[in-house]
Design an enzyme around this catalytic site. Sequence first.
Site, PDB file in Angstrom:
ATOM      1  N   HIS A  29      -8.157  38.275  33.527  1.00  0.00           N
ATOM      2  CA  HIS A  29      -6.779  38.654  33.212  1.00  0.00           C
ATOM      3  C   HIS A  29      -5.777  37.671  33.816  1.00  0.00           C
ATOM      4  O   HIS A  29      -6.018  37.091  34.887  1.00  0.00           O
ATOM      5  CB  HIS A  29      -6.474  40.048  33.773  1.00  0.00           C
ATOM      6  CG  HIS A  29      -7.054  41.163  32.964  1.00  0.00           C
ATOM      7  ND1 HIS A  29      -6.642  41.438  31.680  1.00  0.00           N
ATOM      8  CD2 HIS A  29      -8.009  42.083  33.258  1.00  0.00           C
ATOM      9  CE1 HIS A  29      -7.313  42.489  31.218  1.00  0.00           C
ATOM     10  NE2 HIS A  29      -8.149  42.894  32.153  1.00  0.00           N
TER      11      HIS A  29
ATOM     12  N   CYS B  60      -4.581  35.493  29.742  1.00  0.00           N
ATOM     13  CA  CYS B  60      -3.240  35.721  29.195  1.00  0.00           C
ATOM     14  C   CYS B  60      -2.214  35.681  30.320  1.00  0.00           C
ATOM     15  O   CYS B  60      -2.537  35.794  31.482  1.00  0.00           O
ATOM     16  CB  CYS B  60      -3.120  37.098  28.566  1.00  0.00           C
ATOM     17  SG  CYS B  60      -4.321  37.565  27.360  1.00  0.00           S
TER      18      CYS B  60
END
Length: 222
Positions: A84, A135
């Site tokens: 992440h 991301c």
Amino acid sequence: MTKGISLHIGLNSVDPQHYEGWSGPLNACEADANDMADLAGSQGFATEKLLTKKATRKAVLDGIADAAKSLKSGDFFFLTYSGHGGQTPDLNADEPDGQDETWCLYDGQLIDDELYSAWGAFASGVRILLLSDSCHSGSVSKAVHYAAMARSGPPPVYRAMPNEVALRVYQNHKDFYNPILEKRNLAETLGGVKASVLLISGCQDNQLSLDGTFNGPCLPER
């Protein structure tokens, strides 16, 4: 003789104790790290992997620092991250969009300024290749969601810490993050980096990378 060291980071989850109850489950990130390590090893690199619980802030920064101590001009450092990504407020005014990008490591976020600072320890002439498949949880393009909705199969999982989680994590851990984010010397580090640094990322700061069922594809904003 040219020397190559590689460090491969893959997190299929994070510690919910630091991320305000969010564990950030993903499927493919450990597989990405394993495959990158195999690829690097086949090319003669000395490889190290940090998977999920072992991918702590200290372990990652120590791994980079160890590589910096071992490499000299002409040598190669290959660093990959699969997991992440997040964002925090830019408190040292070095980002045009007012946000610092992060890697969501197991026990806390690693700020992009800290990575920049770590490059400063490498000798002149060292070549650094950074591959980041993550991301950055800023604005989300409608085009990404529309494209995903048009595809058949299960709903997509993005490698982005949700905005509401990012806000809670930052608000409840300001005492930890603010001293990092406010450091002027981190903002000024890039001018002192002697090694060459090349980044290949899964997407831009305002885009998202997709998780996969095994390895992770990326769906950049159109």
